[in-house]
Design a protein around this motif. Structure first.
Motif, mmCIF file in Angstrom:
data_model
loop_
_atom_site.group_PDB
_atom_site.id
_atom_site.type_symbol
_atom_site.label_atom_id
_atom_site.label_comp_id
_atom_site.label_asym_id
_atom_site.label_seq_id
_atom_site.Cartn_x
_atom_site.Cartn_y
_atom_site.Cartn_z
ATOM 1 N N UNK A 48 0.862 -1.187 0.000
ATOM 2 C CA UNK A 48 0.000 0.000 0.000
ATOM 3 C C UNK A 48 0.899 1.238 0.000
ATOM 4 N N UNK A 49 0.406 2.346 -0.548
ATOM 5 C CA UNK A 49 1.235 3.569 -0.541
ATOM 6 C C UNK A 49 1.218 4.222 0.832
ATOM 7 N N UNK A 50 2.374 4.661 1.282
ATOM 8 C CA UNK A 50 2.450 5.391 2.549
ATOM 9 C C UNK A 50 3.409 6.563 2.387
ATOM 10 N N UNK A 51 3.292 7.509 3.308
ATOM 11 C CA UNK A 51 4.219 8.645 3.336
ATOM 12 C C UNK A 51 4.815 8.730 4.735
ATOM 13 N N UNK A 52 6.134 8.754 4.801
ATOM 14 C CA UNK A 52 6.826 8.874 6.077
ATOM 15 C C UNK A 52 7.636 10.167 6.092
ATOM 16 N N UNK A 53 7.597 10.861 7.217
ATOM 17 C CA UNK A 53 8.423 12.061 7.382
ATOM 18 C C UNK A 53 9.566 11.716 8.322
ATOM 19 N N UNK A 54 10.766 11.683 7.754
ATOM 20 C CA UNK A 54 11.938 11.249 8.518
ATOM 21 C C UNK A 54 13.004 12.335 8.442
ATOM 22 N N UNK A 55 13.419 12.786 9.596
ATOM 23 C CA UNK A 55 14.421 13.861 9.681
ATOM 24 C C UNK A 55 14.040 15.050 8.802
#
Ligand code: FES
Ligand code: FES
Length: 199
Positions: free
Chosen positions: A46-53
């Motif tokens: 599934x598509x996801x969006x992660x905000x990392x640093x």
């Protein structure tokens, strides 16, 4: 993670809330036959969006993929280490909105919409973060596998409490293990690092 108000250590917290959240996420991903049940997710990617640093990353993962594996194997963000992969050692510790989490024990899906911080984002160019520098100054590392987790746990501590007592530091770091025996150096680093601003 250390919940000072309730005097609950990170390991204690993980045993309760962490396991509960995973269980909830897994249940959400199981095909529900009841008419009113949650929508099934997966097993396909599934598509996801992660905000990392501070950076947004769009990727596709199976719902069962942990945050740690999504970072390391999909995004090439490899600072946090995969050691026990079962919430026992702390090598994978990340900071999410001021609190420490074992990224091996959190689903990537769960981490969406949250500000995830790893050791990769601490240094400014060639200048180490004060905690990284303190670990170097006090020999707080040997093989280094545990070190990124210890560093992030120390950063989380000092952002909340810049001058911890030895007992407070020990308690904040009790969710991290070092098999090389660097604990004295780690503790010295945690007690000596200065200039850590609130995250
Ligand atoms: S790798 Fe996550 S706690 Fe050990
Ligand atoms: S420095 Fe080797 S496990 Fe900690």
């Amino acid at each position: 993670m250390h919940d000072e108000d309730k005097d609950v250590s990170r390991r204690d917290f993980f045993k309760t809330v962490g396991v509960g959240s995973i269980a909830t996420a897994v249940v959400a991903g199981v095909k529900d036959t009841a008419a009113q049940g949650p929508a099934a997710i997966g097993p396909d990617e599934v598509p996801i969006t992660l905000t990392i640093n501070g950076q947004r990353h769009q990727l596709r993962v199976e719902p069962r993929v942990t945050l740690l594996d999504a970072m390391r194997t999909r995004l090439d963000i490899t600072g946090q280490k995969r050691v026990c992969d079962r919430g026992a050692c702390g090598a994978c510790t990340v900071i999410i909105e001021g609190r420490t989490y074992y990224s091996c024990s959190m689903l990537a899906l769960e981490a969406q919409g949250r500000n995830i911080r790893t050791v990769d984002g601490l240094a400014k160019g060639n200048v180490l973060h004060p905690v990284q520098q303190a670990f170097c100054d006090h020999d707080g590392l040997m093989c280094g596998f545990c070190t990124p987790g210890f560093v992030m746990a120390t950063v989380a501590l000092l952002e909340k409490n810049p001058n911890p007592t030895p007992e407070q530091a020990k308690r904040a770091l009790d969710g991290n293990l070092c098999r090389c025996g660097t604990n004295i150096g780690v503790l010295k680093a945690a007690l000596s690092a200065k200039g850590v601003s609130r995250g």
